[in-house]
Design a protein around this motif. Structure first.
Motif, PDB file in Angstrom:
ATOM      1  N   GLY A   1      -3.851   0.383  -4.334  1.00  0.00           N
ATOM      2  CA  GLY A   1      -4.365   1.737  -4.175  1.00  0.00           C
ATOM      3  C   GLY A   1      -3.994   2.525  -5.401  1.00  0.00           C
ATOM      4  O   GLY A   1      -3.605   1.952  -6.429  1.00  0.00           O
ATOM      5  N   VAL A   2      -4.106   3.863  -5.295  1.00  0.00           N
ATOM      6  CA  VAL A   2      -3.900   4.709  -6.471  1.00  0.00           C
ATOM      7  C   VAL A   2      -2.461   5.204  -6.582  1.00  0.00           C
ATOM      8  O   VAL A   2      -1.769   4.968  -7.567  1.00  0.00           O
ATOM      9  CB  VAL A   2      -4.822   5.956  -6.401  1.00  0.00           C
ATOM     10  CG1 VAL A   2      -4.715   6.778  -7.677  1.00  0.00           C
ATOM     11  CG2 VAL A   2      -6.246   5.563  -6.128  1.00  0.00           C
ATOM     12  N   GLY A   3      -2.014   5.938  -5.552  1.00  0.00           N
ATOM     13  CA  GLY A   3      -0.733   6.640  -5.626  1.00  0.00           C
ATOM     14  C   GLY A   3       0.427   5.667  -5.746  1.00  0.00           C
ATOM     15  O   GLY A   3       0.559   4.737  -4.951  1.00  0.00           O
TER      16      GLY A   3
ATOM     17  N   ARG B   1       0.886  -1.171   0.000  1.00  0.00           N
ATOM     18  CA  ARG B   1       0.000   0.000   0.000  1.00  0.00           C
ATOM     19  C   ARG B   1       0.922   1.219   0.000  1.00  0.00           C
ATOM     20  O   ARG B   1       1.989   1.162  -0.610  1.00  0.00           O
ATOM     21  CB  ARG B   1      -0.962  -0.071   1.184  1.00  0.00           C
ATOM     22  CG  ARG B   1      -2.006  -1.152   0.955  1.00  0.00           C
ATOM     23  CD  ARG B   1      -2.962  -1.315   2.100  1.00  0.00           C
ATOM     24  NE  ARG B   1      -3.710  -0.105   2.415  1.00  0.00           N
ATOM     25  CZ  ARG B   1      -4.547   0.004   3.429  1.00  0.00           C
ATOM     26  NH1 ARG B   1      -4.773  -1.045   4.213  1.00  0.00           N
ATOM     27  NH2 ARG B   1      -5.178   1.141   3.666  1.00  0.00           N
ATOM     28  N   SER B   2       0.528   2.290   0.666  1.00  0.00           N
ATOM     29  CA  SER B   2       1.373   3.490   0.558  1.00  0.00           C
ATOM     30  C   SER B   2       2.532   3.482   1.543  1.00  0.00           C
ATOM     31  O   SER B   2       3.437   4.303   1.459  1.00  0.00           O
ATOM     32  CB  SER B   2       0.525   4.747   0.763  1.00  0.00           C
ATOM     33  OG  SER B   2      -0.076   4.713   2.047  1.00  0.00           O
ATOM     34  N   GLY B   3       2.522   2.510   2.479  1.00  0.00           N
ATOM     35  CA  GLY B   3       3.506   2.545   3.547  1.00  0.00           C
ATOM     36  C   GLY B   3       4.834   1.875   3.218  1.00  0.00           C
ATOM     37  O   GLY B   3       5.797   2.001   3.987  1.00  0.00           O
TER      38      GLY B   3
ATOM     39  N   PRO C   1      -4.981   9.704  10.233  1.00  0.00           N
ATOM     40  CA  PRO C   1      -3.766   8.986   9.798  1.00  0.00           C
ATOM     41  C   PRO C   1      -3.930   8.253   8.465  1.00  0.00           C
ATOM     42  O   PRO C   1      -3.996   7.029   8.435  1.00  0.00           O
ATOM     43  CB  PRO C   1      -3.527   8.006  10.950  1.00  0.00           C
ATOM     44  CG  PRO C   1      -4.882   7.752  11.510  1.00  0.00           C
ATOM     45  CD  PRO C   1      -5.702   8.982  11.292  1.00  0.00           C
ATOM     46  N   HIS C   2      -3.988   8.992   7.383  1.00  0.00           N
ATOM     47  CA  HIS C   2      -4.097   8.446   6.021  1.00  0.00           C
ATOM     48  C   HIS C   2      -5.219   7.394   5.953  1.00  0.00           C
ATOM     49  O   HIS C   2      -4.986   6.220   5.657  1.00  0.00           O
ATOM     50  CB  HIS C   2      -2.755   7.847   5.577  1.00  0.00           C
ATOM     51  CG  HIS C   2      -2.633   7.755   4.088  1.00  0.00           C
ATOM     52  ND1 HIS C   2      -1.427   7.856   3.444  1.00  0.00           N
ATOM     53  CD2 HIS C   2      -3.551   7.572   3.094  1.00  0.00           C
ATOM     54  CE1 HIS C   2      -1.613   7.728   2.137  1.00  0.00           C
ATOM     55  NE2 HIS C   2      -2.902   7.562   1.909  1.00  0.00           N
ATOM     56  N   LEU C   3      -6.421   7.882   6.203  1.00  0.00           N
ATOM     57  CA  LEU C   3      -7.573   6.972   6.253  1.00  0.00           C
ATOM     58  C   LEU C   3      -8.457   7.044   5.022  1.00  0.00           C
ATOM     59  O   LEU C   3      -9.502   6.392   4.971  1.00  0.00           O
ATOM     60  CB  LEU C   3      -8.439   7.315   7.491  1.00  0.00           C
ATOM     61  CG  LEU C   3      -7.840   7.018   8.852  1.00  0.00           C
ATOM     62  CD1 LEU C   3      -8.829   7.402   9.957  1.00  0.00           C
ATOM     63  CD2 LEU C   3      -7.489   5.543   8.974  1.00  0.00           C
TER      64      LEU C   3
HETATM   65  O1  LIG Z   1      -3.215   6.405  -3.083  1.00  0.00           O
HETATM   66  C1  LIG Z   1      -4.054   5.751  -2.484  1.00  0.00           C
HETATM   67  O2  LIG Z   1      -4.702   4.828  -3.006  1.00  0.00           O
HETATM   68  C2  LIG Z   1      -4.354   6.099  -1.091  1.00  0.00           C
HETATM   69  O3  LIG Z   1      -3.479   7.013  -0.590  1.00  0.00           O
HETATM   70  C3  LIG Z   1      -4.518   4.910  -0.225  1.00  0.00           C
HETATM   71  O4  LIG Z   1      -3.317   4.506   0.351  1.00  0.00           O
HETATM   72  P1  LIG Z   1      -3.305   3.246   1.326  1.00  0.00           P
HETATM   73  O5  LIG Z   1      -3.503   2.055   0.484  1.00  0.00           O
HETATM   74  O6  LIG Z   1      -1.977   3.255   1.976  1.00  0.00           O
HETATM   75  O7  LIG Z   1      -4.428   3.424   2.279  1.00  0.00           O
END
Ligand SMILES: O=C(O)[C@H](O)COP(=O)(O)O
Ligand SMILES: NC(=O)c1ccc[n+]([C@@H]2O[C@H](COP(=O)([O-])OP(=O)(O)OC[C@H]3O[C@@H](n4cnc5c(N)ncnc54)[C@H](O)[C@@H]3O)[C@@H](O)[C@H]2O)c1
Length: 780
Positions: A122-124, A98-100, A328-330
């Protein structure tokens, strides 16, 4: 297993025969198939295919994990340090994050070529080093749609919470206070919201904000104005958006261009008292500048879900600021979104591992299914031409300037050459290097090797039924080991066409030939005279080398001629020497093509990351369900089933038999229900599997150790494009072969190869057994 040994095993050709035993995409829509197995292209893989390993480093929805476990060995290791990730990655074929998780260049380097797909759930994708992934031929896919609504809803939640001081008031009340006048909020009515980034999330936020009674403007340099207009939203410049907004909501990706785009200069352009929401990426805001703007009262409030550094430090001034609401990035964290993202990413990763082109590929072109199926034989032709051309170069090195010409009756915009160029590049590079080239890294690989490929289109007159008439590959500034391959203008030139769905070599230098590109090829130049075919043929016959095709191209009778001979097996050096010694032969060359035509989208050097048994199961299931639906007890009875053909089937068959299958017909075929045509294909597969034979042979060294092991499969096939045709082609494939220099030298490589070969052979036997087993069961 040593790295060398493991790469040897990985490069073992599988029995995958993309254009031989693959069934066309519409087969995948056979009703009996479970959803999971329906896909764009169902390729029958008779491989030894051990399950791939997929590492999941962050929490993923259970439904996705379950799907993944059906296909791969899944290692869910959350909270890995970067070092631990780098250590583990060399054992993994795919990684889901994921984004972490920071997927850095070091991660790709540490994978030593094993990592084939990175899935961003996810997207980013700003946490994945895309350039490094591409250089390493690693496909990156994301899940761009499943969390859009969740992110938009979170944006609106932050917007409303901020406007009415929900978080602050809640904390205050829990601390025992009751302060009604301190937490007076603001209303949305008649206020202007500027949506910065009018993509998926931005437009959903805009839509919702309108229902809150807000006026919405948007800034997005790439968004189509008509889409905004249709929603009643005005697209404005960056400065205008800032100066008009009472509220600003950020929805652009983090890129070098958007990094810290909200800085001192931008804050200075905003209305005093503006309120800002960020559910995009922390990095689009200069956080120190935001603190200054908050302290100065330029920004009245901010609501932030994302931060430059995650998690931010505990004493972050921004997080601690009284006017800032934080989460927190929810944004993507709803039950529904996480299930959706997990399934979306797992499907994309499995597709990637199977070598399918994903529609969510971030670093590879997305090619629509119907275009793909139409281009498929040209994809094989492209690789073959690249392979041939490079082997004609004297010395094999120094290839720098290549020109590819595509001749077609279609319009210039109606041909996506990226696939073809990638395959020509693959063909040009792989035979002379240890590099593995795929669609992801082809352009980078060419650049790294200083290979300059130019492309030219020739628009022909006539009917544009076929996407291409011919492809020509020319290599300039080199000498050829077969001088007749040089064109009048001094380049090595090979040209090919697709005939009956198969790649053919149709020109070498200025000589017209016509040889089907399978097995390998001998090119001879001689003075045209009677008996030449027989003399060469008998040398090959004595060596038990099967000739699959032969053609002679000549300038004029009794003048210079080029003979192209397709052979199934590789002749020995002695046989080639004998051919060279035939007096009339003035020059000749032996060119190796592919043992198994390459699967363009295969991401690994040879091993199909596919559970072969799963594929057999599909075929067996098809056979079984066909027997049931036709009320047949034995395979033989099933094969005798007369086909009822409706008008549509007859028309389609006629079109197929005459080769007149245009794109519209193909598309409608792929959408139509499986009928006569599908059934015919199924029967052909049964025939092929039932007739296939496996033979194994070994050559031993003087000390008794295995020097070379060959496993050959022989199967017969009808041409899938011609279902009504009874004629069959014999097809021989050397499954594995290794040479004395690679033989077991104590590293265990030899026994692994032997194991691989044995496993391959048993795969074929088990398919045959499975099919006849089902037949027997049904007959009980
Ligand atoms: O870009 C994304 O999809 C969101 O920021 C979600 O990131 P996450 O999968 O870490 O919640
Ligand atoms: N907080 C979360 O959990 C969460 C969840 C989903 C998405 N996101 C993030 O939200 C952002 C948007 O996601 P999306 O799915 O809408 O992506 P998207 O690609 O659909 O939309 C992004 C839009 O930004 C536009 N854009 C690019 N550069 C711009 C610029 N300089 N100025 C203005 N607009 C610009 C693009 O043209 C595009 O329309 C991404 O950064 C994504 O990572 C965060």
């Amino acid at each position: 297993m040593s790295a060398a040994a493991s790469s040897k095993l990985l490069s073992t050709p599988s029995l995958r025969k993309p254009w031989g035993v693959s069934l066309p995409p519409r087969f995948a829509s056979f009703p009996a198939l479970p959803r999971r197995t329906r896909r764009r292209s169902l390729v029958i893989v008779l491989s030894m295919g051990a399950k791939p390993t997929v590492l999941v480093t962050e929490k993923l929805g259970e439904a996705g994990l379950e799907l993944l476990r059906g296909f791969a060995n899944v290692d869910c290791s959350y909270d890995l340090s970067h070092e631990e990730l780098c250590t583990k990655i060399s054992l993994c074929d795919a990684l889901i994050v994921r984004s972490g998780t920071k997927v850095t260049r070091e991660v790709f380097e540490s994978s030593v070529g094993r990592l084939k797909v990175v899935g961003r759930a996810g997207v980013g994708i700003d946490n994945v080093d895309l350039a490094a992934a591409t250089e390493h031929g690693c496909l990156v896919v994301n899940a761009p749609t499943a969390n859009t609504i969740a992110a938009a809803e979170h944006g609106i939640a932050l917007l409303t919470a901020m406007a009415r001081n929900i978080a602050q008031a809640s904390a205050s009340m829990k601390a025992g206070e009751w302060k009604r006048s301190k937490y007076v909020g603001v209303s949305f009515g008649e206020k202007t919201l500027a949506v910065m980034g009018f993509g998926k999330v931005g437009s959903e936020v805009a839509r919702r904000a309108k229902f809150l009674g807000m006026k919405v403007v948007a800034h997005d340099p790439y968004a189509p104005a008509d889409r905004a207009r249709a929603m009643g939203i005005e697209l404005v410049t960056f400065d205008e958006a800032l100066s008009r907004a009472d509220f600003i909501s950020l929805h652009m990706p983090l890129t070098p261009a958007t990094s810290k785009i909200m800085n001192d200069e931008a804050f200075a352009k905003m209305k005093k008292g503006v309120r800002i929401v960020n559910v995009a990426r922390g990095g689009v805001i200069d956080e120190d500048a935001l603190v200054r703007a908050l302290d100065a009262g330029v920004v009245k409030q901010a609501a932030l879900d994302v931060f430059t550094e995650e998690p931010p430090s505990k004493d972050s001034k921004l997080v601690q600021h009284e006017s800032v609401t934080v989460t927190p990035h929810l944004g993507a964290s709803t039950v529904e979104a996480q299930e959706g993202v997990a399934i979306e990413i797992v499907e994309a990763v499995i597709g990637g591992l199977k070598g399918e082109l994903s529609s969510t590929a971030v670093n590879a072109p997305m090619v629509p299914a119907e275009v793909l199926s139409e281009l498929a034989p040209f994809v094989v032709l492209s690789e073959m031409l690249g392979r041939l051309a490079v082997q004609l170069v004297a010395g094999g090195s120094g290839v720098k300037t290549v020109k590819v010409t595509y001749a077609s009756a279609r319009g210039p915009d109606d041909l996506d050459t990226r696939l073809l160029r990638a395959m020509i590049t693959k063909g040009l590079i792989e035979p002379i290097s240890s590099m593995f080239v795929n669609l992801v890294n082809a352009d980078v690989a060419a650049k790294q090797r200083g290979l300059h490929i130019t492309e030219e289109r020739i628009i022909l007159g006539g009917s544009p039924e076929s996407p291409l008439e011919f492809i020509q590959v020319q290599i300039a500034n080199v000498e050829s080991k077969f001088p007749s391959a040089m064109s009048e203008t001094g380049e090595i030139k090979v040209e090919g066409r697709v005939k009956d769905g198969l790649p053919h070599l149709t020109k070498v230098g200025s000589f017209e030939v016509d040889v089907s590109l399978e097995g390998s090829l001998i090119l001879c130049r001689q003075v045209d005279q009677p008996g030449m075919i027989g003399r060469v043929g008998s040398v090959l016959g004595e060596e038990n080398v099967n000739v699959n095709f032969m053609s002679v191209g000549r300038i004029a009778p009794r003048k210079q001629a080029v003979m192209a001979i397709g052979v199934d097996e590789e002749p020995t050096k002695a046989a080639l020497k004998k051919i060279g010694e035939i007096p009339a032969i003035e020059e000749f060359v032996f060119l190796k093509l592919l043992k198994a035509p390459s699967n363009l989208f295969r991401l690994s050097p040879g091993k199909d990351a596919e559970d072969g048994d799963g594929e057999f199961a599909i075929i067996v299931e098809q056979v079984e369900s066909s027997m049931k639906s036709f009320g047949k007890k034995t395979l033989e009875e099933l094969k005798e089933q007369p086909m009822k053909r409706g008008r549509r089937e007859k028309e389609r068959e006629r079109a197929l038999l005459s080769g007149k299958k245009n794109r519209v017909e193909q598309r409608s075929e792929s959408q139509s229900s499986p009928t006569f045509y599908h059934f015919k294909l199924l029967l052909q597969f049964i025939d092929m599997a039932s007739d296939s034979k496996v033979s194994e042979s070994e050559t031993r060294n003087a000390d008794g150790s295995v020097m070379e092991k060959r496993v050959e499969t022989v199967h017969y096939q009808s041409t899938p494009a011609r279902p009504g045709q009874t004629e069959r082609r014999r097809d021989v494939e050397v499954v594995h072969q290794y040479h004395p220099s690679e033989a077991d030298s104590g590293s265990g490589a030899g026994s692994m190869v032997a194991d691989a070969a044995a496993s391959m052979a048993s795969s074929i036997r088990s398919t045959k057994d499975a099919i006849s087993g089902k037949a027997n069961e049904s007959s009980k």
